[in-house]
Design an enzyme around this catalytic site. Sequence first.
Site, mmCIF file in Angstrom:
data_model
loop_
_atom_site.group_PDB
_atom_site.id
_atom_site.type_symbol
_atom_site.label_atom_id
_atom_site.label_comp_id
_atom_site.label_asym_id
_atom_site.label_seq_id
_atom_site.Cartn_x
_atom_site.Cartn_y
_atom_site.Cartn_z
ATOM 1 N N CYS A 1 -7.501 8.700 4.069
ATOM 2 C CA CYS A 1 -7.093 7.813 2.980
ATOM 3 C C CYS A 1 -8.280 7.433 2.087
ATOM 4 O O CYS A 1 -8.120 7.257 0.885
ATOM 5 C CB CYS A 1 -6.361 6.579 3.497
ATOM 6 N N HIS B 1 -5.927 0.814 6.230
ATOM 7 C CA HIS B 1 -5.555 1.903 5.331
ATOM 8 C C HIS B 1 -6.053 1.588 3.925
ATOM 9 O O HIS B 1 -5.899 0.464 3.450
ATOM 10 C CB HIS B 1 -4.027 2.068 5.345
#
Length: 185
Positions: free
Chosen positions: A17, A119
């Site tokens: 990510c 994330h």
Amino acid sequence: MENSPTVYHERQKKMLCGLHVLNNLFQEGLFTQSDLDDICNRLTPSRVFNPHKSVLGLGNYDINVITSALQSKTLCLIWFDRRKDVKCINTDQIKGFILNVPTDFKLGFVKVPFMDFKHWYVVRKVGELYYNLDSKLPKPDELGTNEEMLNFVSEKLTASESHLLLVVEPDIEKDGSWYREDPKS
């Protein structure tokens, strides 16, 4: 009828990510996993275990890697104090909004206990509208106007472990013009 702009959007692979945040921010595949691994090795040379990425080589890059990658493109990060109203952000001065939010680690549909990760994803303006370019989404999520985007970001910051980082040019960081004293102006 207006043509909507083409929005570059990388989808989640492995734990990359951090890589997807950078490429979605720049709206092109500017960085590779190898580029970010090289940054990790520059940040912590001669170590078997590199604290800036996953031991398994799956990604999971930390903020130091993202910061260094942005600096290589002459951009800076500003940590936004989530206790403040997001409306104090002068959005005209911001290149992108990077969010770091808690996420569960799952194997298939099963959540793995004690394996909570953070994330990374980016929100940015493309054309006249803002988009959520979260790599976990199947396609970019149109957020709309400045006000709608700020409402979205504000909502995301309600999670206790969420963070917001503002991507700006060095002169904006230096003169503080990203910040408005009066959020109503």
